[in-house]
Scaffold this motif. Structure first.
Motif, PDB file in Angstrom:
ATOM      1  N   PRO A 115     -22.498  23.980   6.343  1.00 49.51           N
ATOM      2  CA  PRO A 115     -21.931  22.696   5.938  1.00 49.51           C
ATOM      3  C   PRO A 115     -22.709  22.082   4.768  1.00 49.51           C
ATOM      4  CG  PRO A 115     -23.382  22.370   7.795  1.00 49.51           C
ATOM      5  CD  PRO A 115     -23.399  23.846   7.501  1.00 49.51           C
ATOM      6  N   ASP A 116     -22.143  21.029   4.236  1.00 52.25           N
ATOM      7  CA  ASP A 116     -22.852  20.211   3.252  1.00 52.25           C
ATOM      8  C   ASP A 116     -23.818  19.318   4.024  1.00 52.25           C
ATOM      9  OD1 ASP A 116     -23.744  18.346   1.447  1.00 52.25           O
ATOM     10  OD2 ASP A 116     -21.758  17.627   0.850  1.00 52.25           O
ATOM     11  N   PRO A 117     -25.132  19.462   3.823  1.00 54.51           N
ATOM     12  CA  PRO A 117     -26.082  18.675   4.615  1.00 54.51           C
ATOM     13  C   PRO A 117     -25.968  17.175   4.386  1.00 54.51           C
ATOM     14  CG  PRO A 117     -27.200  19.791   2.814  1.00 54.51           C
ATOM     15  CD  PRO A 117     -25.813  20.329   2.854  1.00 54.51           C
ATOM     16  N   THR A 122     -21.697  16.027   8.864  1.00 53.39           N
ATOM     17  CA  THR A 122     -22.975  16.647   9.187  1.00 53.39           C
ATOM     18  C   THR A 122     -23.981  15.609   9.661  1.00 53.39           C
ATOM     19  OG1 THR A 122     -22.567  18.414   7.583  1.00 53.39           O
ATOM     20  CG2 THR A 122     -24.842  18.078   8.283  1.00 53.39           C
ATOM     21  N   ARG A 123     -24.037  14.482   8.980  1.00 52.96           N
ATOM     22  CA  ARG A 123     -24.992  13.437   9.372  1.00 52.96           C
ATOM     23  C   ARG A 123     -24.674  12.856  10.742  1.00 52.96           C
ATOM     24  NH1 ARG A 123     -24.378   9.291   6.297  1.00 52.96           N
ATOM     25  NH2 ARG A 123     -22.773  10.032   4.856  1.00 52.96           N
ATOM     26  N   LEU A 124     -23.409  12.954  11.168  1.00 52.94           N
ATOM     27  CA  LEU A 124     -23.018  12.495  12.503  1.00 52.94           C
ATOM     28  C   LEU A 124     -23.191  13.581  13.563  1.00 52.94           C
ATOM     29  CD1 LEU A 124     -19.788  10.464  11.630  1.00 52.94           C
ATOM     30  CD2 LEU A 124     -21.955   9.535  12.490  1.00 52.94           C
ATOM     31  N   GLY A 125     -23.644  14.760  13.140  1.00 53.68           N
ATOM     32  CA  GLY A 125     -23.853  15.854  14.080  1.00 53.68           C
ATOM     33  C   GLY A 125     -22.640  16.732  14.297  1.00 53.68           C
ATOM     34  N   MET A 126     -21.566  16.483  13.569  1.00 54.42           N
ATOM     35  CA  MET A 126     -20.336  17.267  13.727  1.00 54.42           C
ATOM     36  C   MET A 126     -20.158  18.192  12.521  1.00 54.42           C
ATOM     37  SD  MET A 126     -17.748  14.287  15.153  1.00 54.42           S
ATOM     38  CE  MET A 126     -17.808  13.395  13.585  1.00 54.42           C
ATOM     39  N   TYR A 127     -21.179  18.993  12.243  1.00 52.25           N
ATOM     40  CA  TYR A 127     -21.144  19.784  11.008  1.00 52.25           C
ATOM     41  C   TYR A 127     -20.024  20.807  10.984  1.00 52.25           C
ATOM     42  CZ  TYR A 127     -23.775  23.391  13.617  1.00 52.25           C
ATOM     43  OH  TYR A 127     -24.186  24.344  14.527  1.00 52.25           O
ATOM     44  N   ASN A 128     -19.515  21.188  12.170  1.00 47.69           N
ATOM     45  CA  ASN A 128     -18.438  22.180  12.200  1.00 47.69           C
ATOM     46  C   ASN A 128     -17.119  21.647  11.651  1.00 47.69           C
ATOM     47  OD1 ASN A 128     -18.657  20.566  14.631  1.00 47.69           O
ATOM     48  ND2 ASN A 128     -16.999  21.762  15.492  1.00 47.69           N
ATOM     49  N   ARG A 314     -14.209  25.822  16.105  1.00 51.63           N
ATOM     50  CA  ARG A 314     -15.394  26.673  16.035  1.00 51.63           C
ATOM     51  C   ARG A 314     -16.439  26.194  17.037  1.00 51.63           C
ATOM     52  NH1 ARG A 314     -14.967  26.634   9.475  1.00 51.63           N
ATOM     53  NH2 ARG A 314     -13.301  28.169   9.289  1.00 51.63           N
ATOM     54  N   TYR A 315     -17.576  25.644  16.574  1.00 49.54           N
ATOM     55  CA  TYR A 315     -18.692  25.303  17.465  1.00 49.54           C
ATOM     56  C   TYR A 315     -19.749  24.553  16.665  1.00 49.54           C
ATOM     57  CZ  TYR A 315     -19.281  29.672  15.086  1.00 49.54           C
ATOM     58  OH  TYR A 315     -19.256  30.629  14.110  1.00 49.54           O
ATOM     59  N   ALA A 316     -20.659  23.940  17.369  1.00 46.02           N
ATOM     60  CA  ALA A 316     -21.798  23.269  16.727  1.00 46.02           C
ATOM     61  C   ALA A 316     -22.949  23.204  17.727  1.00 46.02           C
ATOM     62  CB  ALA A 316     -21.418  21.863  16.265  1.00 46.02           C
ATOM     63  N   HIS A 317     -24.147  23.480  17.250  1.00 44.55           N
ATOM     64  CA  HIS A 317     -25.390  23.304  18.021  1.00 44.55           C
ATOM     65  C   HIS A 317     -25.513  24.230  19.228  1.00 44.55           C
ATOM     66  CE1 HIS A 317     -25.773  19.668  15.601  1.00 44.55           C
ATOM     67  NE2 HIS A 317     -24.633  19.224  16.096  1.00 44.55           N
ATOM     68  N   VAL A 318     -24.836  25.369  19.229  1.00 43.28           N
ATOM     69  CA  VAL A 318     -24.882  26.197  20.438  1.00 43.28           C
ATOM     70  C   VAL A 318     -25.461  27.602  20.219  1.00 43.28           C
ATOM     71  CG1 VAL A 318     -23.013  24.989  21.608  1.00 43.28           C
ATOM     72  CG2 VAL A 318     -22.462  26.926  20.137  1.00 43.28           C
TER      73      VAL A 318
END
Length: 369
Positions: A115-117, A122-128, A314-318
């Motif tokens: 993602p774009d950092p 992304t800043r909200l934690g939902m980078y997917n 997809r997924y995030a943080h797993v």
């Protein structure tokens, strides 16, 4: 390539990696295994926080096959030759100047979406769900059925010694199942239904059990896939919907209450239209399977159950969680790997995958080392 002492010569590997023979989707229904100099030039530079990885094993995903057979998935259209593949494991052969957690020789798996950092998602934690995410083998981004790739350290994960390259290449699909179980908020003792016994359905069933489900009903049309599902755990009950009524089975075995969670993992409009039928009051439906068109949604059935509906992308943080569960034995994906091809047979591998053999779940390709 090894030195006289038997150690792997990483410098020789780097020189060898310059030949970017890749599996290229030229256009719909046309694959070739050829040099791809554009990738070689694009990946000559290694950023300070990047690693260069020599690919070892790459899984064939349903999305790869769909691009091959249809040339598009929704708005993502193959308008130019594209390298396929995004489920991968390999070995680090070079590290950037500021990399601290990885070194040459480390065995790794890689999360394919970058993602774009600085994006809001992304800043909200939902980078997917970052609209700017660059995901391997999603036009116009190339995949990794090729000798090497450059990848950010932050999305590259070191493997424990007891996790094989083949298992590590399963982390990407497993991440979908773990993300789905996380969104479902599984509680110990829950009863779940998984619609679909394909790769994603089966990793979802395993993830639901690992999260605490006491029983998982897996439905499908294929006896061969359901046999694999039943072999994964005594807590999995296969249901062939050609000969059994899923709702009646679940109702009968839950004293008429229904399942706490229903995971839709078929991508079938017909299955999606029935997700509330086996669901218990207050239960949760998790939509996993991609739907190319709008689907029927029974708002009344959802309302009278006060159903909670979750959607995943997809997924995030797993990824670290998945690697940890493979290492501990909490999840075993080895029975899902049903066929392995050599890199030279990649075109044939996709032809086989496109024919959808009933007894196959996950096919993988091994690259030369």
């Amino acid at each position: 390539m090894r030195s006289r002492s038997g150690a792997i010569d990483w410098r020789a590997q780097k020189r060898k990696a310059g030949l970017m023979k890749s599996l290229v989707l030229e256009r719909k229904d046309a694959l070739s295994l050829r040099d791809f100099p554009e990738i070689s030039r694009a990946e000559e530079a290694l950023g300070p926080r990047d690693v260069r990885v020599k690919l070892h094993t790459v899984g064939i995903c349903g999305s790869d096959v769909h691009y091959y057979t249809h040339g598009r998935i929704g708005p993502f259209v193959v308008n130019a030759p594209m390298i396929l593949g995004h489920e991968a494991s390999g070995t680090v052969i070079e590290v950037g100047a500021e990399v601290t957690t990885l070194k040459e020789g480390d065995r790794v798996c890689m999360e394919p979406g970058i993602p774009d950092p600085n994006s809001r998602a992304t800043r909200l934690g939902m980078y997917n769900v970052d609209p700017a995410v660059r995901f391997w083998a999603t036009p116009p981004v190339h995949g990794i059925l090729r000798p090497t790739c450059v990848h950010p350290e932050a999305f590259t994960y070191k493997l424990p010694d007891n996790v094989s390259f083949a298992e590590a290449a399963m982390v990407e699909p497993l991440a979908v199942g773990v993300h789905a179980a996380t969104k479902a908020r599984v509680k110990p003792g829950d009863v779940a239904v998984v619609m679909g016994a394909g790769p994603i359905g089966l990793v979802t069933a395993l993830s639901a059990l690992a999260a605490g489900c006491a029983r998982v009903y897996v439905s499908d049309l294929s006896d061969a896939k359901l046999e694999i599902a039943a072999s994964l755990s005594q807590a999995i009950t296969p249901v062939n919907i050609r000969s059994e009524n899923l709702v009646e089975t679940v109702q009968r075995e839950t004293d008429g209450w229904g399942a706490d969670i229903v995971f839709e993992a078929t991508g079938s409009p017909q299955a999606a239209a029935q997700v509330f039928e086996p669901l218990a009051p207050g239960g949760c439906v998790v939509m996993i399977g991609g739907q190319p068109d709008p689907i029927s949604y029974d708002a009344g059935a959802a309302m009278v159950r006060e159903a909670r509906v979750e959607n995943i992308f997809r997924y995030a943080h797993v990824f670290p969680r998945c690697v940890g569960m493979l290492a501990s034995g909490a999840i075993d994906v080895k029975p899902l790997i049903t066929r392995t091809f050599s890199f030279d047979d990649s075109v044939h591998a996709f032809e086989v995958a496109a024919s959808a053999p009933a007894g196959d779940v996950k096919m993988q390709i091994e690259l030369p080392q």
